[in-house]
Write a protein that holds these residues in place. Structure first.
Motif, short mmCIF file in Angstrom:
data_model
loop_
_atom_site.label_atom_id
_atom_site.label_comp_id
_atom_site.label_asym_id
_atom_site.label_seq_id
_atom_site.Cartn_x
_atom_site.Cartn_y
_atom_site.Cartn_z
N UNK A 40 57.97 -13.14 -11.97
CA UNK A 40 57.10 -13.71 -10.95
C UNK A 40 56.50 -12.62 -10.07
N UNK A 41 57.31 -11.62 -9.76
CA UNK A 41 56.84 -10.57 -8.87
C UNK A 41 55.90 -9.61 -9.58
N UNK A 42 56.14 -9.35 -10.84
CA UNK A 42 55.30 -8.44 -11.60
C UNK A 42 55.55 -6.98 -11.29
N UNK A 43 56.66 -6.69 -10.58
CA UNK A 43 56.95 -5.31 -10.20
C UNK A 43 57.32 -4.47 -11.42
N UNK A 44 56.78 -3.28 -11.51
CA UNK A 44 57.15 -2.34 -12.56
C UNK A 44 56.73 -2.76 -13.93
N UNK A 45 55.75 -3.65 -14.04
CA UNK A 45 55.32 -4.12 -15.36
C UNK A 45 54.69 -3.00 -16.15
N UNK A 46 54.91 -3.00 -17.43
CA UNK A 46 54.40 -1.90 -18.25
C UNK A 46 53.59 -2.37 -19.45
N UNK A 47 53.42 -3.68 -19.61
CA UNK A 47 52.67 -4.17 -20.75
C UNK A 47 51.94 -5.46 -20.37
N UNK A 48 50.77 -5.67 -20.99
CA UNK A 48 50.00 -6.88 -20.75
C UNK A 48 49.82 -7.63 -22.06
N UNK A 49 50.18 -8.92 -22.05
CA UNK A 49 50.00 -9.78 -23.21
C UNK A 49 48.70 -10.54 -23.05
N UNK A 50 47.84 -10.46 -24.06
CA UNK A 50 46.53 -11.12 -24.00
C UNK A 50 46.48 -12.19 -25.08
N UNK A 51 46.46 -13.46 -24.65
CA UNK A 51 46.36 -14.59 -25.57
C UNK A 51 45.14 -15.41 -25.18
N UNK A 52 44.04 -15.20 -25.87
CA UNK A 52 42.79 -15.86 -25.51
C UNK A 52 42.31 -15.39 -24.17
N UNK A 53 42.09 -16.34 -23.26
CA UNK A 53 41.66 -16.00 -21.90
C UNK A 53 42.83 -15.72 -20.98
N UNK A 60 46.01 -13.68 -19.62
CA UNK A 60 46.58 -12.32 -19.55
C UNK A 60 47.90 -12.42 -18.79
N UNK A 61 48.97 -11.97 -19.42
CA UNK A 61 50.30 -12.06 -18.84
C UNK A 61 50.91 -10.68 -18.71
N UNK A 62 51.34 -10.35 -17.52
CA UNK A 62 51.95 -9.05 -17.26
C UNK A 62 53.46 -9.18 -17.45
N UNK A 63 54.04 -8.28 -18.21
CA UNK A 63 55.47 -8.36 -18.52
C UNK A 63 56.09 -6.98 -18.55
N UNK A 64 57.42 -6.96 -18.67
CA UNK A 64 58.16 -5.71 -18.71
C UNK A 64 58.56 -5.39 -20.15
N UNK A 65 58.16 -4.22 -20.56
CA UNK A 65 58.41 -3.80 -21.93
C UNK A 65 59.89 -3.89 -22.30
N UNK A 66 60.77 -3.47 -21.41
CA UNK A 66 62.20 -3.45 -21.71
C UNK A 66 62.74 -4.86 -21.92
N UNK A 67 62.24 -5.82 -21.14
CA UNK A 67 62.71 -7.20 -21.28
C UNK A 67 62.26 -7.78 -22.61
N UNK A 68 61.00 -7.58 -22.95
CA UNK A 68 60.49 -8.09 -24.23
C UNK A 68 61.26 -7.50 -25.39
N UNK A 69 61.52 -6.20 -25.33
CA UNK A 69 62.23 -5.53 -26.42
C UNK A 69 63.67 -6.00 -26.54
#
Length: 399
Positions: free
Chosen positions: A20-33, A35-44
């Motif tokens: 929710x905070x988006x702090x330290x995000x390192x990757x952006x997921x783009x699905x159509x229109x 755009x979701x900001x996420x943390x690379x370490x969490x996704x991995x």
């Protein structure tokens, strides 16, 4: 266990707040229109697919942006929420799309929940789509539920627009669904190796379905040569691209699946092979190599290429003789196979049978008129080979 669960739940909540905070995000997921900001370490840490993506030198790893073309924005948002919180989203109409997304990113627990939800929502109108979804994404429980539902409703599903849409847009999956409706056959045994240094087949390996690698033991196409399913399957097969039919023909031949071969022959695959094969093994080569008697008969009934030579100039009779399949040898000879055809090394089927010590095959070839004096490129006759091997039974047969 309670303490471990509490730690996991607390961690998930904190990760959710981090999203929710988006702090330290390192990757952006783009699905159509979307755009979701996420943390690379969490996704991995949650998804083996994202882990592999970020561990290697990929465009996504270097650019920090992942383009997702096959998942809708809202579904991707819910999927991301799940990866941060491990809390299953509210599933209703989005359960099928969420199942596909969970399968794509290796989220097995979420996939299982989605599978249960889709099973609980089966109706006459959506059962065809559910069955296709189950087959495409390897969901055994959902597959069983969908097949049982269709049978329980007297196949009314086949009269719906959903079934028509599935037949038009997802032919490969509908072929498998139809096979299952006819009751699946027993598991096929692994195919025999072809030997001789030739490639595994004339045709390409079967196409993967939506990017999935085809299993080595691909599912059978047809279970019973009885209406209405046999004719439905033949009709579906005719809608496939020619190369797909040829790929299926190759695999059906390797595993000796008689009903599959009959359905493919009825759909024109053997005729297409006759017109299109230029270099390599035919379905009859593969059947002969594996010693599949009934499968060989079905191909011969469909006028398969008896005299065609592979890259080593070996005919199906060479294959059957080398591997000691007497019954198939007799079948091929009965279909006018040339018992004195020579391969790239000058070997006749008799040379190969003698070299491998197959006395019964040699006897069948001799009865058909095989030339005992034929010499290969090394100058050896079948008798020379038998003498070198000190095989007295074959020596007696050849003298």
């Amino acid at each position: 266990m309670a303490a471990v669960r509490e730690v996991e739940e607390t961690t998930a909540v904190r990760l959710g707040a981090l999203l929710d905070a988006g702090d330290g995000a390192t990757v952006t997921l783009v699905a159509g229109e979307t755009r979701l900001v996420a943390h690379r370490a969490v996704l991995a840490s949650r998804s083996p697919v994202f882990q592999a993506m970020f561990q290697h030198d990929t465009l996504e790893a270097s650019s920090g942006e992942v383009s997702i073309t096959d998942v809708e924005g809202e579904v991707m948002r819910e999927l991301l929420d799940y990866m941060y919180t491990l809390q299953t989203p509210q599933l209703s109409a989005t359960a099928p799309q969420m199942l596909a997304a969970a399968d794509k990113y290796g989220l097995s627990a979420l996939k299982a929940v989605c599978e249960q939800q889709v099973s609980a929502q089966l109706t006459i109108d959506n059962a065809a789509a559910a069955a296709v979804l189950a087959v495409r994404h390897s969901c055994p429980d959902l597959t069983a539920a969908a097949i049982a539902f269709i049978k329980a409703h007297n196949f009314q599903v086949m009269a719906t627009q959903g079934w028509a849409d599935a037949m038009r847009n997802h032919v490969t999956e509908v072929i498998e669904v139809t096979r299952l409706l006819a009751d699946p056959p027993a598991e096929a045994s692994a195919p025999a190796t072809t030997g001789g240094g030739s490639p595994p087949g004339t045709h390409h390996q079967p196409h993967s379905v939506h990017g999935r690698a085809a299993d080595s033991a691909a599912p059978a196409i047809a279970a019973h040569n009885t209406p209405p399913f046999f004719h439905i399957i033949v009709s579906l097969l005719r809608r496939l691209p020619i190369q797909d039919r040829l790929d299926m023909l190759t695999w059906a031949a390797m595993y000796g699946r008689v009903e599959d071969l009959r359905a493919l022959a009825a759909a024109g695959a053997v005729e297409e092979e006759i017109r299109g094969v230029v270099f390599g093994q035919t379905a009859l080569h593969l059947v002969a190599s594996g010693g599949h008697v009934e499968a060989a008969r079905s191909l011969l009934d469909a006028r398969a290429l008896v005299h065609f030579q592979d890259v080593d100039y070996q005919t199906p009779l060479h294959y059957a003789a080398r591997n000691g399949h007497t019954a198939v040898v007799v079948q091929l000879l009965g279909a006018s196979a040339d018992c004195n055809a020579t391969d790239g090394y000058g070997d006749t089927p008799l040379h190969l049978a003698v070299r491998a010590g197959h006395a019964e095959v040699a006897a069948a070839l001799l009865q058909a008129g095989a030339d005992t004096g034929a010499r290969n490129e090394a100058g050896s006759t079948p008798l020379d080979i038998a003498t070198q091997a000190n095989n007295q039974q074959l020596i007696d047969m050849l003298t």
